[in-house]
Structures are given as C-alpha cells and as structure tokens.
Design an enzyme around this catalytic site. Structure first.
Site, PDB file in Angstrom:
ATOM      1  N   ASP A  13     -24.909  49.256  42.504  1.00 41.35           N
ATOM      2  CA  ASP A  13     -23.906  48.190  42.097  1.00 41.35           C
ATOM      3  C   ASP A  13     -22.487  48.495  42.919  1.00 41.35           C
ATOM      4  O   ASP A  13     -21.405  48.150  42.287  1.00 41.35           O
ATOM      5  CB  ASP A  13     -23.526  48.261  40.525  1.00 41.35           C
ATOM      6  CG  ASP A  13     -24.837  47.773  39.722  1.00 41.35           C
ATOM      7  OD1 ASP A  13     -25.707  47.093  40.025  1.00 41.35           O
ATOM      8  OD2 ASP A  13     -25.194  48.953  38.886  1.00 41.35           O
ATOM      9  N   LYS A  16     -23.071  46.040  47.353  1.00 46.70           N
ATOM     10  CA  LYS A  16     -23.706  46.071  48.760  1.00 46.70           C
ATOM     11  C   LYS A  16     -24.027  44.454  49.062  1.00 46.70           C
ATOM     12  O   LYS A  16     -24.124  44.181  50.433  1.00 46.70           O
ATOM     13  CB  LYS A  16     -25.089  46.502  48.471  1.00 46.70           C
ATOM     14  CG  LYS A  16     -24.929  48.140  48.418  1.00 46.70           C
ATOM     15  CD  LYS A  16     -26.376  48.627  48.384  1.00 46.70           C
ATOM     16  CE  LYS A  16     -27.070  48.894  47.169  1.00 46.70           C
ATOM     17  NZ  LYS A  16     -26.448  49.463  45.894  1.00 46.70           N
ATOM     18  N   GLY A  40     -30.173  44.158  42.185  1.00 43.74           N
ATOM     19  CA  GLY A  40     -29.498  42.806  42.100  1.00 43.74           C
ATOM     20  C   GLY A  40     -28.383  42.656  43.244  1.00 43.74           C
ATOM     21  O   GLY A  40     -27.615  43.455  42.892  1.00 43.74           O
ATOM     22  N   HIS A  41     -28.531  41.811  43.843  1.00 42.52           N
ATOM     23  CA  HIS A  41     -27.558  41.713  44.898  1.00 42.52           C
ATOM     24  C   HIS A  41     -26.890  40.203  44.890  1.00 42.52           C
ATOM     25  O   HIS A  41     -27.523  39.358  45.078  1.00 42.52           O
ATOM     26  CB  HIS A  41     -28.160  41.754  46.610  1.00 42.52           C
ATOM     27  CG  HIS A  41     -28.327  43.297  46.922  1.00 42.52           C
ATOM     28  ND1 HIS A  41     -29.076  43.615  47.845  1.00 42.52           N
ATOM     29  CD2 HIS A  41     -28.210  44.269  46.024  1.00 42.52           C
ATOM     30  CE1 HIS A  41     -29.085  44.995  47.906  1.00 42.52           C
ATOM     31  NE2 HIS A  41     -28.857  45.462  46.557  1.00 42.52           N
ATOM     32  N   GLN A 224     -30.066  50.063  44.884  1.00 42.86           N
ATOM     33  CA  GLN A 224     -29.708  51.326  44.046  1.00 42.86           C
ATOM     34  C   GLN A 224     -28.547  52.031  44.763  1.00 42.86           C
ATOM     35  O   GLN A 224     -28.056  51.792  45.718  1.00 42.86           O
ATOM     36  CB  GLN A 224     -30.746  51.930  43.465  1.00 42.86           C
ATOM     37  CG  GLN A 224     -31.344  51.260  42.309  1.00 42.86           C
ATOM     38  CD  GLN A 224     -32.621  50.488  42.847  1.00 42.86           C
ATOM     39  OE1 GLN A 224     -33.497  50.900  43.853  1.00 42.86           O
ATOM     40  NE2 GLN A 224     -33.314  49.408  42.506  1.00 42.86           N
TER      41      GLN A 224
HETATM   42  P1  IMP Z   1     -35.724  51.600  36.857  1.00 37.96           P
HETATM   43  O1  IMP Z   1     -35.552  51.477  38.144  1.00 37.96           O
HETATM   44  O2  IMP Z   1     -35.810  50.224  36.238  1.00 37.96           O
HETATM   45  O3  IMP Z   1     -36.946  52.551  36.446  1.00 37.96           O
HETATM   46  O4  IMP Z   1     -34.530  52.012  36.029  1.00 37.96           O
HETATM   47  C1  IMP Z   1     -34.182  53.558  36.148  1.00 37.96           C
HETATM   48  C2  IMP Z   1     -32.428  53.747  36.232  1.00 37.96           C
HETATM   49  O5  IMP Z   1     -31.957  53.188  37.511  1.00 37.96           O
HETATM   50  C3  IMP Z   1     -31.837  52.786  34.981  1.00 37.96           C
HETATM   51  O6  IMP Z   1     -30.852  53.631  34.733  1.00 37.96           O
HETATM   52  C4  IMP Z   1     -31.349  51.755  35.628  1.00 37.96           C
HETATM   53  O7  IMP Z   1     -30.089  51.058  34.956  1.00 37.96           O
HETATM   54  C5  IMP Z   1     -31.037  52.279  36.922  1.00 37.96           C
HETATM   55  N1  IMP Z   1     -31.170  51.052  38.232  1.00 37.96           N
HETATM   56  C6  IMP Z   1     -32.331  50.395  38.607  1.00 37.96           C
HETATM   57  N2  IMP Z   1     -32.002  49.754  39.512  1.00 37.96           N
HETATM   58  C7  IMP Z   1     -30.687  49.293  39.535  1.00 37.96           C
HETATM   59  C8  IMP Z   1     -29.750  48.842  40.286  1.00 37.96           C
HETATM   60  O8  IMP Z   1     -29.943  47.765  41.094  1.00 37.96           O
HETATM   61  N3  IMP Z   1     -28.334  49.076  40.241  1.00 37.96           N
HETATM   62  C9  IMP Z   1     -28.056  49.966  39.078  1.00 37.96           C
HETATM   63  N4  IMP Z   1     -28.835  50.512  38.555  1.00 37.96           N
HETATM   64  C10 IMP Z   1     -30.003  50.436  38.697  1.00 37.96           C
END
Ligand code: IMP
Length: 430
Positions: A13, A16, A40-41, A224
């Site tokens: 976040d 990007k 999410g972009h 991420q």
């Molecule tokens: P998962 O990727 O759904 O398994 O989540 C694992 C961790 O990564 C959690 O703390 C999510 O909130 C975080 N996370 C996954 N994708 C994103 C992203 O695009 N931005 C920020 N945090 C993310």
C-alpha cells in the site's frame, strides 16, 4: 538497461498503482510476477478510477502488453470478473493484450475455504489474511499438488489431480469442522470457464524473451511489500510469496540480469493492514491524522490501515535485500501541517541498540524504536511538481530519508494525480 522492477519497500500500500501507471505509460510490456488478487492497485487517469487486483496496471493503456507470470496465483473466476469490470469501463482486453503463463497455479474454491477455516482455527493468533486463498494455493504449489492453468487443457488429468487434491483438503476441512467439498463440483465449475481463461494462456518466458530481443521496455510490477515477504518479512505475519526484486526473475521466467533498475516504492510514513509487528505504529492522534489525510483503507478488503512514523531502519534493510537503486517517495503531502515529524533510525532490544530489523518473532514484537525528530512544515506540498515548490523543511525531510536508507529519491509523488510527480531520475534510464 531498459527494464524496471517496481517493488513495495514497506508493508504494501505504498502507492504503487500511481507510479506503476506512470511508468507503464513509458513501457511496452507490464508483468505481474507474484501474489494474486490479494493486491489492490488504484489508478486515477483523467478522473477515472480503476481498481485492479490481479491484472497488470498496463492493461488500462492501449498498445501495451500485459503479462501474468508463473509466480502469481490466479483465481480464474476473480480474473474473469475483473476482466469484465475493467472492460465495462471501456478498456479493451484480448489475448493479444493479455497473456497468462500456462504454468501459473490456480486458486480453487477450496483454497479460499481453507484460508477462512485456517484463520478461524488460529483464534487469537490470526494473521489477518485477505481470505482470497493465496496462502493455501502457494502451499499446494510447493507441495506439488497444485492445479495449473495448463491442466485445464487436459480434463482427464485435471479430474485425477482434483481428486488427489481433495483427499488432502477434505481431511483438513473435516478436522477443522468445515464442510467438505466434492472434487467433481470443482471440476464442473472449472470446465464451464476453461475456454474463457485458456485463450490467454501462453509460454510467458518465451513471450518475454521475444520482447527483450525486440528491445521492448519491460516493467515488472510487484505487489505487497518487502515486510510481507515470506522469507524477509515479519514472519509468520506475511503473505505466502516472495516479494523481493529477485522474484521478478523467477516469477516470470527471465534471467536475473533482465530485471533492470529496481525501484522501491516508499511511503513518506508507514502503514500496515492485518496483524503483526509494527514498531513505529502510532495509536494516537498522529496515527489517526495520517490515516484520515492519507485515506488509509485497504483497496481489497476495505480494512482500516494501521499508521505510524517513517521507519528508516526497515526501508534500509529493504534497499539491501532487494538491491533497490532508487525510491519513489509517495504521499509526502499527508505529512503537511505536523509540528514535528519522527523518523525511526534504529531499535532498542532489552537496552541494546540494533541497526537492523531482527528475525525472531518475539524480538520483532519487543523492539522499541529509536527516533530522530525533524521540524514539520505548514505549507501545502500537495500537487508540487518541482523541488523548488517544496518548503525547506520538506526538502530536508526527503534528504534525511535518502541518507538514512542509503538510496536516492528518483521520483516524488505529491498527490494521487499522475502528473503531480517530481521526476529526479527516470528509472528506465537509471
Ligand atoms: P494473504 O496474502 O491474504 O495471505 O494475507 C497475508 C498478510 O498480507 C495479511 O496481513 C494481509 O493483510 C497482507 N496483505 C496481502 N496483500 C496485501 C496488499 O496488497 N497490501 C497490503 N497488505 C497485504
């Protein structure tokens, strides 16, 4: 070197979407290489807002080739829905403009069910996943029982693989007290959409080699951030993929030298969604103010993001681990109006000074940040398009960050608008 790899240098976040969109207007090919629709972009182009999760950001620009590499995990239903949604906004998507690695692993309905069930079973120790099935799909990939896009071309093999997959998962679902899923049900659902997805399947490693030979500019778009990397992040409070720049190579099928300039997207403060350690978190008015001014709500889950001061120790580590050549500093304007600003320069662990972010889970939870304090500024930096538009205190803040993290600022973003960007060095010619 004509290629650029963009990665998040904090917990994701970092903004990007805007930078990648700006760079993709200069690129010929845009490649996603890890993660899935947990990302999410948000792109804002001519007042039109596009919210992308799985599709590479180049998709909204005519004439660009968008690629989903083998390092991504693809939920085929979510993919088709996102394609429909983006098409409804007037964007053209075809097998000529979108290619998906035929060896990519697919997220099945059972993976999202497992994600939910496993999170529930963790009780107080929840990871705060996005419940998109990302972790369970990567687990199956590494355990060599994953379903890949190319399997949709071979129904006999697909049925066999699904049966084996569900022997494993149904035993677990049963143990977790969740409902079992019939493999035939998944098979039937997959067969209904197989042709719609297979039209995009290709040997992405070959497509990228051809692009390289043509001299195309390739942009590798990370999702991420490094602190969520499965090896280098705040394990186990991480996602299940590697996020480091080197993943651009393994996650798309190009050699390591092809990834080009590494640009770390870095927010002028720090945010995190989900649970896990966050040393500079501000559970007070300062954090609230950053969250409100920065509209810090997750694009994918809508969750409120945790906010805190800039952590230079953490970003310095990301610079080293990823070989970041320069950063794009985003959301500086969110800090307008603070009397003073803090930057974390190291940590204290049981009275001992650390100049790195430790690996141990309990150490990460216990470290105390050591801060330096800088004067804030009252003037607005929003929309600034040159360094001379910035108040001296903001310029100082930026230079202190550069010095502490050991990398220069290539770009500075001062609002969500694409043109509100100060370019100091073009990463494509870095
Ligand atoms: P998962 O990727 O759904 O398994 O989540 C694992 C961790 O990564 C959690 O703390 C999510 O909130 C975080 N996370 C996954 N994708 C994103 C992203 O695009 N931005 C920020 N945090 C993310």
């Amino acid at each position: 070197m004509a290629n650029v790899t963009v990665i998040g240098s904090q917990w994701g976040d970092e903004g990007k979407g805007k930078i990648v969109d700006w760079l993709s207007s200069r690129a010929d090919v845009v490649v996603r290489f890890q993660g899935g629709h947990n990302a999410g972009h948000t792109l804002v182009i001519n007042d039109k807002v596009y919210k992308l999760h799985l599709l590479p950001s180049g998709i909204v620009r005519p004439g660009k080739l968008s690629i989903i590499g083998n390092g991504v995990v693809v939920d085929p239903w979510a993919l088709l829905k996102e394609i429909d949604d983006v098409r409804a906004q007037g964007v053209e998507i075809s097998p000529e403009t979108l290619k998906i690695a035929d060896n990519v692993n697919l997220i099945m309905p059972v993976h999202s069910a497992m994600d939910e069930a496993l999170e529930a079973a963790r009780g107080k120790g929840q990871l705060g996943t996005t419940k998109r099935g990302i972790g369970p799909t990567y687990e199956d990939k590494v355990a060599r029982r994953g379903i890949r896009l190319c399997d949709l071309r071979d129904p006999v093999l697909l049925r066999e693989k699904l049966e084996k997959l569900m022997v494993h998962h149904n035993a677990l679902l049963k143990g977790l007290g969740a409902s079992e899923i019939c493999p035939q049900e998944i098979f039937d659902q997959l067969m209904q959409i197989a042709d719609q997805v297979l039209v995009y399947a290709d040997q992405v490693w070959r497509v990228l080699e051809q692009a390289r030979r043509r001299g195309d500019k390739i942009l590798f778009e990370g999702a991420q951030g490094i602190m969520l990397d499965v090896d280098h992040g705040t394990y186990p409070f991480v996602t299940s993929s590697n996020i480091v720049a080197a993943q651009a190579s393994t996650g798309s099928g190009v050699g390591p030298k092809a990834i080009g300039t590494v640009l770390g997207i870095t927010k002028a403060y720090t945010t995190r969604v989900g649970t896990g350690p966050f040393p500079t978190e501000q559970l007070n008015e300062d954090g609230e103010r950053m969250g409100q001014r920065g509209h810090e709500f997750g694009t994918t889950t809508g969750r409120k993001r945790r906010c805190g001061w800039f952590d230079a120790t953490l970003v310095r580590q990301a610079v080293t681990i990823c070989g970041i050549d320069g950063i794009a500093l985003t959301k500086l304007d969110v800090l307008d109006g603070f009397d003073e600003l803090k930057i974390c320069t190291g940590y204290l662990l049981d009275g001992k000074k650390l100049d790195y972010f430790p690996a141990g889970q309990n150490e990460q939870a216990r470290i105390e940040p050591v801060y330096m304090t800088l004067p804030g500024w009252n003037e607005s930096t929003r929309g600034a398009r040159s360094f001379s538009d910035l108040p001296p205190a903001a310029v100082k803040y930026v230079h202190v960050i550069e010095e502490l993290i050991g990398a220069p600022v290539f770009l500075l973003s001062t609002s969500p608008e694409r043109d509100d960007t100060i370019l100091l060095k073009d990463p494509f010619y870095g």
